[in-house]
Write an enzyme that holds these catalytic residues in place. Structure first.
Site, mmCIF file in Angstrom:
data_model
loop_
_atom_site.group_PDB
_atom_site.id
_atom_site.type_symbol
_atom_site.label_atom_id
_atom_site.label_comp_id
_atom_site.label_asym_id
_atom_site.label_seq_id
_atom_site.Cartn_x
_atom_site.Cartn_y
_atom_site.Cartn_z
ATOM 1 C CG LEU A 147 -2.030 1.075 1.231
ATOM 2 C CD1 LEU A 147 -3.212 0.600 2.076
ATOM 3 C CD2 LEU A 147 -1.549 2.413 1.773
ATOM 4 C CG HIS A 158 9.108 3.897 8.888
ATOM 5 N ND1 HIS A 158 8.520 5.138 8.729
ATOM 6 C CD2 HIS A 158 10.393 4.035 8.461
ATOM 7 C CE1 HIS A 158 9.390 5.975 8.218
ATOM 8 N NE2 HIS A 158 10.543 5.339 8.048
#
Length: 338
Positions: free
Chosen positions: A127, A231
């Protein structure tokens, strides 16, 4: 709504390549390599073209398109059955407990074990939303359109589904986890290993990765701190996965240590709650904003729109019907926006 999700086409290659260059590394499913992206599109075309048969190792690539300008502004991917062509490796975090009677002490050591436990799952991944469009819920549209596609083609997917989140990457584009563990065995920096994996697959991991469990106490502080953390840019994605019913079950990515989230396919919120309905009327209405999808395989489309129950079916807003190219009497899948 001027955006919709559709199947990827050959003409999308330049757009995918430009988006891949914006990912910042550690994004295995969208490598900035035209040959690798072309192979993904070819594989996706084959999956969209197959209309029957058992669950197989396939890839579907979807595109976020601005219906007014025709611009491609995002993408996402669905893998139907991972670990069939190449082993699907993960580290699983475990604990070894030992007791010394002489010392009167119990020691618990955290360990990382190389595993293929997640083999045979379906996977949602790849994505990416263009930085210029990160508003208005388009990331949510990309993410959840995959679940409506799975719902519409349930027999093409496994009973367990996973999502790998990118792990911690430093300002130089390196991975503390890779540097503290795998990099010591491969003689490659993280960027090179990540690119090689994106293009050539995981087999080199099987060839060179140590098979014995790794004691995390022997890793650097930076590597230990990165285990199981997404992240910073992926924290919102992790919350969306949790809202859908995914959970972290101690599996982490072998490259950057990012978390792998898993769920039972039929218990994913969007898949479970989506309703099939016939369009009775097309008109502006005060129904709740929903994700609305229609079409099979390459004809699949998904967008936002207002949907309300009506006599003999549902009432769908005009902009939604236009974006999906549907008419009265057509069937849709819809689920509330959350």
């Amino acid at each position: 709504m001027t955006f919709r999700i559709r199947a990827a086409r050959d003409s999308d290659l330049p757009h995918l390549y430009e988006m891949a260059k914006l990912t910042g590394g550690g994004f295995t499913n969208l490598p900035p390599d035209r040959k690798a992206l072309t192979a993904k599109l070819e594989r996706s075309h084959a999956a969209f073209a197959r209309t029957s048969g058992p669950v197989a190792d396939e890839l579907f690539v979807l595109i976020l398109e601005n219906t007014v300008t025709g611009e491609v502004r995002g993408t996402c991917q669905i893998f139907t059955l991972v670990g069939q062509t190449h082993p699907f490796y993960s580290y699983r975090i475990g604990t070894l407990t030992q007791h010394s009677r002489e010392l009167g002490r119990t020691f618990r050591a955290e360990m990382l074990g190389l595993t293929t436990d997640l083999e045979g799952s379906s996977e949602v991944g790849g994505l990416f939303l263009h930085p210029g469009e990160r508003a208005g819920g388009l990331g949510l549209l990309l993410a959840r359109s995959r679940y409506l596609f799975i719902r519409a083609h349930r027999d093409r997917f496994a009973d367990r589904i996973l999502a790998e989140l990118r792990g911690v990457i430093d300002e130089a584009g390196g991975s503390p986890f890779w540097d503290g563990l795998a990099g010591r065995f491969f003689g490659m920096n993280f960027q090179d290993a990540d690119q090689f994996n994106a293009i050539h697959g995981h087999q080199f991991i099987a060839d060179l990765m140590p098979k014995h469990p790794i004691y995390t106490a022997m890793l650097s502080e930076g590597a230990r701190a990165a285990i199981g953390l997404p992240h910073p840019s992926g924290r919102a994605a992790m919350r969306m996965l949790e809202n859908e019913g995914f959970s972290f079950e101690n599996y982490v990515d072998i490259f950057d240590g990012g978390p792998s989230m898993t769920a039972k396919t039929d218990q994913v919120r969007t898949i479970r709650d989506a309703r099939a309905a016939t369009i009775a009327h097309i008109a502006d209405n005060d129904g709740p904003e929903s994700l609305v999808a229609t079409g099979q395989l390459a004809a699949f489309r998904c967008t936002f729109g207002a949907v309300r129950d009506g006599d003999g079916g549902v009432i769908v807003s005009g902009d939604c019907a236009q974006g999906l190219n549907v008419a009265t009497g057509n069937t849709i899948l819809h689920v509330g926006r959350i």
